[in-house]
Design a protein around this motif. Structure first.
Motif, PDB file in Angstrom:
ATOM      1  N   SER A 769       0.818  -1.219   0.000  1.00 44.76           N
ATOM      2  CA  SER A 769       0.000   0.000   0.000  1.00 44.76           C
ATOM      3  C   SER A 769       0.851   1.269   0.000  1.00 44.76           C
ATOM      4  CB  SER A 769      -0.945   0.027   1.203  1.00 44.76           C
ATOM      5  OG  SER A 769      -0.198   0.049   2.410  1.00 44.76           O
ATOM      6  N   VAL A 770       2.151   1.134   0.332  1.00 48.33           N
ATOM      7  CA  VAL A 770       3.005   2.306   0.347  1.00 48.33           C
ATOM      8  C   VAL A 770       3.149   2.906  -1.048  1.00 48.33           C
ATOM      9  CG1 VAL A 770       5.242   1.180  -0.090  1.00 48.33           C
ATOM     10  CG2 VAL A 770       5.131   3.237   1.354  1.00 48.33           C
ATOM     11  N   LEU A 771       2.913   2.089  -2.081  1.00 46.08           N
ATOM     12  CA  LEU A 771       3.015   2.613  -3.449  1.00 46.08           C
ATOM     13  C   LEU A 771       1.970   3.693  -3.688  1.00 46.08           C
ATOM     14  CD1 LEU A 771       5.211   1.502  -5.397  1.00 46.08           C
ATOM     15  CD2 LEU A 771       4.593  -0.195  -3.679  1.00 46.08           C
ATOM     16  N   ASP A 772       0.781   3.500  -3.147  1.00 51.28           N
ATOM     17  CA  ASP A 772      -0.254   4.538  -3.260  1.00 51.28           C
ATOM     18  C   ASP A 772       0.174   5.809  -2.529  1.00 51.28           C
ATOM     19  OD1 ASP A 772      -2.111   3.229  -4.839  1.00 51.28           O
ATOM     20  OD2 ASP A 772      -3.051   2.227  -3.128  1.00 51.28           O
ATOM     21  N   GLU A 773       0.742   5.640  -1.339  1.00 49.89           N
ATOM     22  CA  GLU A 773       1.166   6.794  -0.548  1.00 49.89           C
ATOM     23  C   GLU A 773       2.236   7.603  -1.288  1.00 49.89           C
ATOM     24  OE1 GLU A 773       2.379   5.468   3.318  1.00 49.89           O
ATOM     25  OE2 GLU A 773       0.670   4.090   3.503  1.00 49.89           O
ATOM     26  N   ILE A 774       3.182   6.888  -1.895  1.00 52.39           N
ATOM     27  CA  ILE A 774       4.252   7.573  -2.634  1.00 52.39           C
ATOM     28  C   ILE A 774       3.680   8.270  -3.864  1.00 52.39           C
ATOM     29  CG2 ILE A 774       6.357   7.219  -3.986  1.00 52.39           C
ATOM     30  CD1 ILE A 774       7.086   4.960  -2.034  1.00 52.39           C
ATOM     31  N   GLY A 775       2.819   7.594  -4.607  1.00 50.10           N
ATOM     32  CA  GLY A 775       2.201   8.196  -5.793  1.00 50.10           C
ATOM     33  C   GLY A 775       1.411   9.444  -5.455  1.00 50.10           C
ATOM     34  N   ASN A 776       0.652   9.399  -4.360  1.00 51.53           N
ATOM     35  CA  ASN A 776      -0.135  10.569  -3.950  1.00 51.53           C
ATOM     36  C   ASN A 776       0.760  11.735  -3.535  1.00 51.53           C
ATOM     37  OD1 ASN A 776      -2.613   9.310  -4.404  1.00 51.53           O
ATOM     38  ND2 ASN A 776      -2.692   8.442  -2.330  1.00 51.53           N
ATOM     39  N   ALA A 777       1.841  11.411  -2.835  1.00 50.20           N
ATOM     40  CA  ALA A 777       2.777  12.469  -2.420  1.00 50.20           C
ATOM     41  C   ALA A 777       3.398  13.144  -3.635  1.00 50.20           C
ATOM     42  CB  ALA A 777       3.869  11.883  -1.526  1.00 50.20           C
ATOM     43  N   LEU A 778       3.848  12.353  -4.597  1.00 50.46           N
ATOM     44  CA  LEU A 778       4.458  12.912  -5.803  1.00 50.46           C
ATOM     45  C   LEU A 778       3.455  13.755  -6.587  1.00 50.46           C
ATOM     46  CD1 LEU A 778       6.526   9.805  -6.992  1.00 50.46           C
ATOM     47  CD2 LEU A 778       7.404  11.872  -5.892  1.00 50.46           C
ATOM     48  N   HIS A 779       2.209  13.319  -6.622  1.00 54.10           N
ATOM     49  CA  HIS A 779       1.155  14.067  -7.310  1.00 54.10           C
ATOM     50  C   HIS A 779       0.974  15.453  -6.689  1.00 54.10           C
ATOM     51  CE1 HIS A 779      -2.523  14.869  -9.530  1.00 54.10           C
ATOM     52  NE2 HIS A 779      -3.107  15.184  -8.383  1.00 54.10           N
ATOM     53  N   GLY A 781       3.375  17.087  -5.415  1.00 53.01           N
ATOM     54  CA  GLY A 781       4.643  17.801  -5.518  1.00 53.01           C
ATOM     55  C   GLY A 781       5.553  17.593  -4.333  1.00 53.01           C
ATOM     56  N   GLU A 782       5.325  16.495  -3.576  1.00 49.42           N
ATOM     57  CA  GLU A 782       6.116  16.217  -2.376  1.00 49.42           C
ATOM     58  C   GLU A 782       6.931  14.940  -2.554  1.00 49.42           C
ATOM     59  OE1 GLU A 782       3.249  15.870   0.685  1.00 49.42           O
ATOM     60  OE2 GLU A 782       2.528  17.939   0.521  1.00 49.42           O
ATOM     61  N   ALA A 783       8.112  14.919  -1.980  1.00 48.07           N
ATOM     62  CA  ALA A 783       8.945  13.719  -2.017  1.00 48.07           C
ATOM     63  C   ALA A 783       8.493  12.749  -0.934  1.00 48.07           C
ATOM     64  CB  ALA A 783      10.409  14.090  -1.803  1.00 48.07           C
ATOM     65  N   PRO A 784       8.725  11.446  -1.114  1.00 43.88           N
ATOM     66  CA  PRO A 784       8.365  10.461  -0.077  1.00 43.88           C
ATOM     67  C   PRO A 784       9.186  10.673   1.198  1.00 43.88           C
ATOM     68  CG  PRO A 784       8.908   9.393  -2.172  1.00 43.88           C
ATOM     69  CD  PRO A 784       9.318  10.817  -2.298  1.00 43.88           C
ATOM     70  N   THR A 785       8.714  10.102   2.293  1.00 46.90           N
ATOM     71  CA  THR A 785       9.468  10.125   3.548  1.00 46.90           C
ATOM     72  C   THR A 785      10.383   8.906   3.594  1.00 46.90           C
ATOM     73  OG1 THR A 785       7.825   8.826   4.744  1.00 46.90           O
ATOM     74  CG2 THR A 785       7.514  11.224   4.695  1.00 46.90           C
ATOM     75  N   MET A 786      11.319   8.907   4.522  1.00 45.73           N
ATOM     76  CA  MET A 786      12.203   7.760   4.673  1.00 45.73           C
ATOM     77  C   MET A 786      11.442   6.542   5.187  1.00 45.73           C
ATOM     78  SD  MET A 786      15.037   8.565   3.418  1.00 45.73           S
ATOM     79  CE  MET A 786      15.933   7.071   3.867  1.00 45.73           C
ATOM     80  N   LYS A 787      10.394   6.763   5.968  1.00 40.88           N
ATOM     81  CA  LYS A 787       9.590   5.638   6.439  1.00 40.88           C
ATOM     82  C   LYS A 787       8.903   4.957   5.262  1.00 40.88           C
ATOM     83  CE  LYS A 787       8.031   6.289  10.601  1.00 40.88           C
ATOM     84  NZ  LYS A 787       8.799   5.381  11.456  1.00 40.88           N
ATOM     85  N   GLU A 788       8.409   5.774   4.316  1.00 44.94           N
ATOM     86  CA  GLU A 788       7.789   5.215   3.100  1.00 44.94           C
ATOM     87  C   GLU A 788       8.827   4.508   2.244  1.00 44.94           C
ATOM     88  OE1 GLU A 788       4.152   8.484   2.579  1.00 44.94           O
ATOM     89  OE2 GLU A 788       6.114   8.870   1.674  1.00 44.94           O
ATOM     90  N   LEU A 789      10.019   5.082   2.176  1.00 49.08           N
ATOM     91  CA  LEU A 789      11.081   4.445   1.392  1.00 49.08           C
ATOM     92  C   LEU A 789      11.487   3.113   2.026  1.00 49.08           C
ATOM     93  CD1 LEU A 789      12.081   5.836  -1.158  1.00 49.08           C
ATOM     94  CD2 LEU A 789      14.229   6.340   0.018  1.00 49.08           C
ATOM     95  N   TYR A 790      11.432   3.025   3.349  1.00 44.05           N
ATOM     96  CA  TYR A 790      11.751   1.777   4.048  1.00 44.05           C
ATOM     97  C   TYR A 790      10.751   0.679   3.668  1.00 44.05           C
ATOM     98  CZ  TYR A 790      12.130  -1.591   7.879  1.00 44.05           C
ATOM     99  OH  TYR A 790      12.263  -2.747   8.613  1.00 44.05           O
ATOM    100  N   SER A 791       9.465   1.042   3.636  1.00 45.29           N
ATOM    101  CA  SER A 791       8.439   0.067   3.234  1.00 45.29           C
ATOM    102  C   SER A 791       8.648  -0.363   1.782  1.00 45.29           C
ATOM    103  CB  SER A 791       7.043   0.670   3.396  1.00 45.29           C
ATOM    104  OG  SER A 791       6.791   0.981   4.747  1.00 45.29           O
ATOM    105  N   LEU A 792       9.059   0.593   0.930  1.00 44.73           N
ATOM    106  CA  LEU A 792       9.323   0.262  -0.475  1.00 44.73           C
ATOM    107  C   LEU A 792      10.504  -0.695  -0.587  1.00 44.73           C
ATOM    108  CD1 LEU A 792       8.766   0.691  -3.484  1.00 44.73           C
ATOM    109  CD2 LEU A 792      10.214   2.727  -3.395  1.00 44.73           C
ATOM    110  N   CYS A 793      11.499  -0.526   0.285  1.00 47.80           N
ATOM    111  CA  CYS A 793      12.666  -1.428   0.277  1.00 47.80           C
ATOM    112  C   CYS A 793      12.229  -2.880   0.440  1.00 47.80           C
ATOM    113  CB  CYS A 793      13.638  -1.058   1.395  1.00 47.80           C
ATOM    114  SG  CYS A 793      14.594   0.442   1.107  1.00 47.80           S
ATOM    115  N   SER A 794      11.293  -3.111   1.355  1.00 46.42           N
ATOM    116  CA  SER A 794      10.835  -4.483   1.596  1.00 46.42           C
ATOM    117  C   SER A 794      10.115  -5.040   0.373  1.00 46.42           C
ATOM    118  CB  SER A 794       9.931  -4.534   2.832  1.00 46.42           C
ATOM    119  OG  SER A 794       8.723  -3.854   2.581  1.00 46.42           O
ATOM    120  N   CYS A 795       9.387  -4.181  -0.350  1.00 49.69           N
ATOM    121  CA  CYS A 795       8.720  -4.623  -1.578  1.00 49.69           C
ATOM    122  C   CYS A 795       9.742  -4.996  -2.648  1.00 49.69           C
ATOM    123  CB  CYS A 795       7.801  -3.519  -2.109  1.00 49.69           C
ATOM    124  SG  CYS A 795       6.389  -3.135  -1.057  1.00 49.69           S
ATOM    125  N   LEU A 796      10.751  -4.160  -2.783  1.00 51.31           N
ATOM    126  CA  LEU A 796      11.753  -4.368  -3.841  1.00 51.31           C
ATOM    127  C   LEU A 796      12.579  -5.627  -3.613  1.00 51.31           C
ATOM    128  CD1 LEU A 796      13.023  -0.710  -4.392  1.00 51.31           C
ATOM    129  CD2 LEU A 796      11.503  -2.037  -5.870  1.00 51.31           C
TER     130      LEU A 796
END
Length: 799
Positions: A769-779, A781-796
């Protein structure tokens, strides 16, 4: 500074000088080192004229030369070829004997001496790149014009003192020399003596410029050695952060200051603005007719320094020396007095009022700000602007942020080196990441702020200014992007960055085509390339009505087709010949800095014929876009919410080092930490462990502190030896590549990340679900947080 650290840097420096075949030529080495001399204010520009000449029988050698902007100083460059040979043993690079350098200086000194006495007129062939220099030195014009010859020996040798247990770096000074000769002007016999200064540019010097982040070399002026009389001072102020003194300077001292140091004595804001066009007419008339009134008519001089050595005598102060001497007001007066004396005017009765401000109890940033403000206010009645020429200029900071957020259409990154040594420092602070960083940013995709100015300004109709280079072209660039002279500053956004990279690609492509050394089109690359680009700029839009040359197409293609390469090579071949044909001097490199040469070539029948050719029109046509289409594209891009990834990127680099990196750093440094510093590093470690964003203040502290360690104890980084955690950069690159793809293809960023969410969901990723959070943030005009990037790491990790 440790010898081991210098040897490590030598490897990095020589790697930067290698060509595609890993060969290091003397010309490439000198070209790479010239920006260091420019940063240190030893030369007016990084540009030089290649004039390689080697005569082993007579022991003569020169590599390059340049005549300074005011025209009275010839600077000659000599490369120590043994020091740039990668097979040279380390012990042979440690030089303690002055005689080693004297032998090399003598090669250039003998070349100059023989040239002046016309002993090389027959020996040096017309086809030799050194012929123009020989002709100049043996000519009446050259002998009349030049008062000082400065020989720079450029080397990667390390100058050391070997008396202790371990060799220690040291600095060697060389005695000034003179060449005295006679020559004739018409039937009149004249004699003259030219001063010869020798300056060693060894690895010690180059490294010091690097770690000082491009700050000028501090100039110490010893007035007792410079002038036989005493300079009496009146203390006018003694404040917490500065002292002020008033004095009267004799013109003879001012002339000697300029002869000895030339434009080095001018503060860079003044230096980049001042136009050297001989003697100011008003000053000349006063010196000639009423020299005793000069002190009444002239506004005087303002000088800054960071330290002073004074002698007190019966309550009076006598000036002995000033450290970090800079003239911030009175540059025109200084130059005019010098050239008046050179013209034969009597300056013995001329006096100038001077105010000397000595800064104290202040750090580097506050000092620079103090000097800058003095420069602005003391030049309030002149046109010297308040443009910030430093790396911290707001527009350059914005460009750095955009560069860290933008990928090319094929997913490549460019590195903008905003301050000197930034790239090398990035690697040095994290040795474990050296291979990754070099692969991510190969040298063909890196550029400094000085190169940026040259490349940016090349797309215009002033190639003679580009050829000059140095602080003048940098000032022109900064004034454009800062909106000087009531002009609107351009938006430093993605479009600006993409078009800037296109200009860089164009310039470097032509440079590579022209070649260097024996396989080149000639010895005029630094003139031919900007002149050729200026022709394309000037005439491309005239091929078809309502069409403009579209730099964005170069960005998108990332290369040039065969048609364009054929055209550009033919244009440079023609330009090589046209410079020779239309130059009114056989010193082609120097004459190509003159506007009149550009006027003659750009309006020539040869150029007119070339731009009418099918080759030119066909190759250019593919890079044209209609004006309406360009406007529509520009308007559409302005509506996109661009994301600033710079803070996220700084976090990612810190996370990649790992918490263990900072913990081990603390263990090694031990008690050198203050309690406050220890507390800040504890907070950084806590943020990384808790997957929180590191605050702006902590990131700034980390950068500043590690830069200090890089200067004082760089070997500590080798002791840390903590493996880089690559998952953070992988997650960052994942976000950045998808974001950039959407920008390039005008896609919907939320839809893209929703698709990625479904892919990871199908793979049973826990935090899909973090992918939605990152997409919404970018929409937004905001960069993701490190906590969101951490969740993305586990997906990758499931990929």
């Amino acid at each position: 500074m440790e010898i081991s650290e210098l040897l490590k840097y030598r490897i990095d420096l020589l790697e930067e000088c290698q060509d595609d075949e890993k060969f290091i030529s003397e010309q490439d080495f000198l070209t790479n080192v010239m920006p260091f001399l420019n940063d240190a204010k030893l030369v007016d520009s990084e540009d030089y004229n290649d004039c390689f000449h080697l005569n082993k029988v007579d022991n003569l050698k020169v590599n390059g030369y340049v005549i300074n902007e005011s025209g009275e100083r010839l600077q000659i460059f000599l490369v120590d070829e043994v020091s740039i040979d990668v097979s040279t043993l380390e012990e042979d690079l440690l030089i303690s004997q002055k005689s080693y350098y004297d032998q090399q200086f003598n090669k250039a000194f003998k070349f100059v001496n023989k040239s002046i006495k016309k002993h090389l007129d027959e020996d040096v062939q017309d086809s030799s790149p050194a012929k123009a220099l020989v002709n100049f030195l043996s000519s009446t014009q050259g002998l009349e014009q030049i008062d000082v010859i400065e020989i720079f020996l450029v080397s990667t040798a390390i100058t050391v003192e070997k008396r202790g247990a371990e060799p220690q770096p040291k600095k060697i000074e060389f005695d000034d020399d003179n060449i005295t000769f006679k020559y004739t002007v018409g039937k009149e016999s004249r004699s003259k003596s030219i001063s010869v200064f020798k300056r060693l540019i060894d690895l010690n010097f180059i490294y010091n410029v690097l770690i000082s982040q491009g700050n000028r070399e501090v100039l110490v002026v010893n007035f007792e050695n410079l002038y036989p009389g005493e300079i009496h001072l009146l203390r006018a102020a003694d404040e917490e952060h500065f002292e002020s003194y008033l004095c009267v300077l004799p013109a003879a001292l001012i002339a000697e200051l300029y002869r000895k140091y030339s434009t080095r004595i001018l503060e860079k804001n003044v230096r980049s603005f001042l136009q050297f066009k001989g003697v100011n007419q008003g000053i000349r008339d006063t010196i000639k007719k009423t020299p005793e009134l000069f002190i009444a008519y002239n506004n005087g001089m303002t000088i800054t320094a960071v330290d002073s050595e004074l002698k007190e005598n019966n309550g009076q102060y006598i000036l002995k020396s000033l450290t970090d001497f800079q003239i911030v007001n009175g540059g025109q007066t200084t130059a005019s007095i010098y050239f008046s004396k050179k013209e034969g005017l009597d300056i013995s009765k001329v006096r100038v009022m001077a105010k000397i401000n000595v800064a104290k109890n202040t750090d580097e940033d506050k000092l620079n700000e103090f000097i800058s403000q003095i420069s602005i206010y003391s030049n309030a009645q002149s046109k010297v602007s308040s443009t910030d020429l430093r790396s911290r200029n707001e527009q350059l900071v914005k460009l750095k942020a955009v560069s860290e957020s933008t990928l090319t259409p094929t997913g490549k990154k460019w590195f903008f080196e905003r301050f000197k040594g930034e790239f090398n420092t990035l690697i040095r602070k994290n040795p474990a990441a050296k291979t990754r960083i070099n692969n991510e940013y190969p040298k063909e995709r890196r550029f400094s702020k000085e190169e940026l100015a040259k490349y940016y300004m090349s797309w215009g109709d002033q190639p003679y200014m580009v050829k000059k280079g140095g602080e003048k072209i940098f000032r022109s660039f900064i004034e454009i992007i800062s909106g000087e002279e009531k002009k609107k500053a351009p938006a430093i956004d993605r479009d600006f960055f993409e078009e800037t990279i296109a200009r860089i690609m164009l310039f470097r492509t032509l440079e590579k085509q022209y070649g260097a050394g024996k396989n080149s089109l000639g010895q005029l690359r630094s003139a031919v390339v900007p002149y050729s680009i200026a022709i394309i700029y000037k005439y491309a839009g005239a091929i078809k009505t309502n069409m403009v040359f579209d730099l964005a197409k170069i960005w998108k293609q990332e290369q040039f087709d065969e048609s364009f390469l054929e055209m550009s090579y033919s244009l440079m071949d023609l330009m090589n010949n046209l410079i020779k044909k239309y130059a009114l001097s056989d010193d082609l490199g120097e004459y190509s800095k003159k506007e009149e040469l550009w006027d003659a070539i750009s309006k020539s029948s040869e150029i007119k014929q070339f731009i009418e050719s099918d080759l030119f029109k066909t190759s250019i046509l593919r890079l044209l876009t209609s004006k309406d289409a360009k406007k529509a594209t520009d308007k559409a891009s302005k509506g996109i919410k661009h994301v600033d990834f710079s803070k996220l990127y700084e976090n990612v680099l810190m996370y990649s080092k790992t918490a263990a990196y900072y913990q081990k750093l603390g263990m090694i440094l031990g008690r050198t930490y203050t309690a406050n510093q220890q507390n800040k590093f504890d907070k950084i470690v806590s943020a990384i462990n808790n997957k929180e964003d590191v605050s702006d203040n902590l990131r700034a502290f980390e950068m500043e502190y590690l830069n200090e360690v890089r200067i004082s104890q760089p070997n500590i980084f080798d002791k840390i030896a903590v493996k880089e955690e690559s998952k953070w950069l992988a997650a960052y690159d994942f976000v950045l590549s998808h974001y950039n793809s959407c920008i390039e293809n005008k896609g919907d960023i939320r839809s893209v990340f929703q698709r990625e969410r479904e892919i990871f969901k199908a793979k049973n990723a826990k935090f899909y679900s973090v992918l939605d959070e990152i997409g919404n943030a970018l929409h937004k005009g905001e960069a993701p947080t490190m906590k969101e990037l951490y969740s993305l790491c586990s997906c990758l990790q499931l990929q």
